[in-house]
Every structure is written in C-alpha cells, then in structure tokens.
Design an enzyme around this catalytic site. Sequence first.
Site, PDB file in Angstrom:
ATOM      1  N   CYS A  38       0.834  -1.283  -0.206  1.00 45.14           N
ATOM      2  CA  CYS A  38       0.463  -0.094   0.291  1.00 45.14           C
ATOM      3  C   CYS A  38       0.961   0.932  -0.310  1.00 45.14           C
ATOM      4  O   CYS A  38       2.261   0.743   0.340  1.00 45.14           O
ATOM      5  CB  CYS A  38      -0.839   0.114   1.326  1.00 45.14           C
TER       6      CYS A  38
ATOM      7  N   CYS B 114       2.367   5.260   9.152  1.00 43.94           N
ATOM      8  CA  CYS B 114       1.568   5.932   7.858  1.00 43.94           C
ATOM      9  C   CYS B 114       0.516   6.997   8.525  1.00 43.94           C
ATOM     10  O   CYS B 114       0.032   6.388   9.336  1.00 43.94           O
ATOM     11  CB  CYS B 114       0.331   4.575   7.838  1.00 43.94           C
TER      12      CYS B 114
ATOM     13  N   GLU C  30       0.907  -1.397  16.395  1.00 47.24           N
ATOM     14  CA  GLU C  30      -0.259  -0.002  16.146  1.00 47.24           C
ATOM     15  C   GLU C  30      -1.289   0.173  17.278  1.00 47.24           C
ATOM     16  O   GLU C  30      -0.927   1.589  17.502  1.00 47.24           O
ATOM     17  CB  GLU C  30      -0.779  -0.174  15.041  1.00 47.24           C
TER      18      GLU C  30
ATOM     19  N   THR D 291      -5.759   0.031  11.738  1.00 49.54           N
ATOM     20  CA  THR D 291      -5.820   0.279  10.952  1.00 49.54           C
ATOM     21  C   THR D 291      -6.314  -1.209   9.852  1.00 49.54           C
ATOM     22  O   THR D 291      -6.455  -1.368   9.096  1.00 49.54           O
ATOM     23  CB  THR D 291      -5.432   1.240  10.031  1.00 49.54           C
TER      24      THR D 291
ATOM     25  N   CYS E 124      -8.749   2.899   7.521  1.00 49.88           N
ATOM     26  CA  CYS E 124      -8.087   3.094   6.558  1.00 49.88           C
ATOM     27  C   CYS E 124      -8.351   1.818   5.087  1.00 49.88           C
ATOM     28  O   CYS E 124      -8.775   1.499   4.829  1.00 49.88           O
ATOM     29  CB  CYS E 124      -6.528   1.954   6.584  1.00 49.88           C
TER      30      CYS E 124
END
Length: 402
Positions: free
Chosen positions: A66, A157, A187, A250, A288
């Site tokens: 991504c 990100c 995360e 996400t 996301c």
Amino acid sequence: MDTKAFKRSLQNSENYNRKGFGHQAEVATQLKSEYQSNLIQEIRDRNYVLKRGDVTIRLAQAFGFCWGVERAVAIAYETRKHFPTERIWITNEIIHNPSVNQRMQEMQVGFIPVEAGKKDFSVVGNKDVVILPAFGASVQEMQILNDKGCQIVDTTCPWVSKVWNTVEKHKKREYTSIIHGKYKHEETIATSSFAGKYLIVLNLKEAQYVADYILHGGNREEFLQKFAKACSPGFDPDQDLERVGIANQTTMLKSETEQIGKLFERTMMQKYSPTELNQHFQTFNTICDATQERQDAMLELVEHKLDLMIVIGGFNSSNTTQLQQIAQEKGLPSYHIDCVERIKSIASIQHRQLNGDLVITDNWLPKGEIVIGVTSGASTPDKVVEDIIEKIFALKATVAVS
C-alpha cells in the site's frame, strides 16, 4: 502527559524528519529492482487473470504494497543513503514482511533488542539515527529517543496518525477510547499510548461482553481480569464506560470494526436515550483506505469459482490475517504463507492457520485443471508474490510432463 503537545514539539525539532532526505529518485529505482515484478504487471495487464498449462491464476484487484508501506520502506532506504556511516536503529520491524526486514538488516539497520518482553534502548547513542516503523511507536518510546537527542526518522503511516488524532479527541472530551485491535500489536500499543482511558477489544464477541456490562452491570473483577492486559491503568468499568469513543487498529477487518461501532452506538442509545447519545458516544471513520480496498477485492475474488486460495504475507501481519479470514469464512481451501520456501513440494505446504499454528498440509495442490486465487497483504512486495506463482506453475508443469 500532554501527548499532543509533546508530538507537536517533537515534530518541530531539528532532530526529527518524516519527509525523507531528497533521495527519492535514486531510491525509487532501487525499490523497483528489488521488489517489483514483471510477471505481476503482466497479470494486471491481462485483467488480473493468467493461465499457464493446467493452472489459472486469479489475482485480487487490490493487493500487496500500500502507499503507506511504500512510503515507509522508501524513507528507510533514504535514511541509509543520507547517513551512510552512522549507526541506524529501528524500533520494530519496518513492516510485517520477512524479506523486507531481512533487507534492512543487510543494510546494517539494527533492531532494538528486546529483553524479557521489554525493548532495551540503552544500545542507542545520542548521535545514532532511529527509524520509527510504518505502524508507529508509542509516545513513551518517542520521548526516550527525544531525550537521548538522537535523530528520529518517522515513517508512521498517516492513516495510523489519523487514529492517534481520534483518541486525542476522545481524551480531550474525557471519553474512554474503545479500540478494536490486538493489544500486543505495535500499532495498538502506539495508539493506546496517545489515549486517556482506553479499552481494547479483539472482536465482536468481546465488544458484546462490554456492551452487556454497560447495560446490565456484571462481575467487576471478572471484567478486569478479562481485560487485564487490554485497558488503561486504573480502569474502572463501572465509571469509565459512561462515555465512549470508537477507534481501531487500521488493519482489522473493516466489517467487524463497523459492527462494533454500531453495537456501542445502539448500546449507549439504549442506556441513555437517543437524545443523550452525543454526550455518551463518539465515532470517526478511522478505517484505512488500503485495508478496506484489499478486503473488498478479496470479497470479490472469492465469489469466483476457485479450487484454492493462496494468501501471502508476514505471519504477524494483521491485515493479511483478515484476508485469510475472508477465505476461510467462504469455505475455500486456503493457505497463508509468507514466502516461497513454505511450498515444500506439489504434495506438501507449510502454512499459518488463523489460530496462529504453523502446520503442514499434504496433497494441497489438486491434479488436473485448477483455478487458484491469489492475494497478498499490504506489506508484501510483488516479487514475493511472483516467486510463489512461478513455483506453482513449475510444480504443475513437472506433473504434466511426467
């Protein structure tokens, strides 16, 4: 700690960088040679379908690297070019892909050692460079590095940063953040460090348990034991669930995050009435785009007639696990593998199950004409996907010849 003020101060520091160092063109050429694939581009050009011999490959129409992952890896490569002789560390895996992390080590980027489950930052000197990975780092880790005076390169990100901003809003209004995620995931650890009061729920089942407690009360000690590793210090379910906001890791399954949000909206409406909902419930869209696109593409792919599904990605990659879950719910024979070496032979494959177990399945590749669905998580380079597809082609070709 005023985490918002700290983050603002850090971002204004001369020792902080999150935009790279001006080596984009050179790095782009290097990344293309190391991670991109002519075969994968050919499959894209053929409307995501390629047939060779007895094998038809159907590729998901959104898969692999991504934008956030590409950005993180590119900045890490730029960092080494900009600091050719300095010691460089990274607080965790840059992304959840073994080949990319191996490449980091080959570039002499060290990983912060972990002792008894805790990172040992004593190895970092004040002139060292430290990379924060794509899924971020906790505010406590950032503070340690800032206090040391080292150069911080932040590849977090922007979608992860968006979730941090959401829990900051919850904290400002004294809402408890209910985070859909895995409490051990880097995360979620980072996100919870920016929250005030928080509770982490893994899935809809755990969310329902919390919703039932809000509506009917329950055994407080049982609740605290159940979420002992997944809540903020001093959490009190009898007080801290009166005002809640929804956030998420996400990479979790989009549909489940949405269900959890709707569950708590209904719960607070039932508990406090529709007119009081806004005083007790907050939600923002923190799903996301890339995760959503890959899940939607997977949902479309499994509607085709497939004999089996190959899901490619790191075994600790949450977004890859969600793709595997979609295949399993469809009832497809599916194999989550992280590299071509997991394919032992035409008769044997080593793969990860949803419960985390690594198993070997025999007779996994059917005889005769077959259609194989292929997708990969957001941290998986196209080159890894190519290697696996080519191995399958080769195995089937060998059988056809013999």
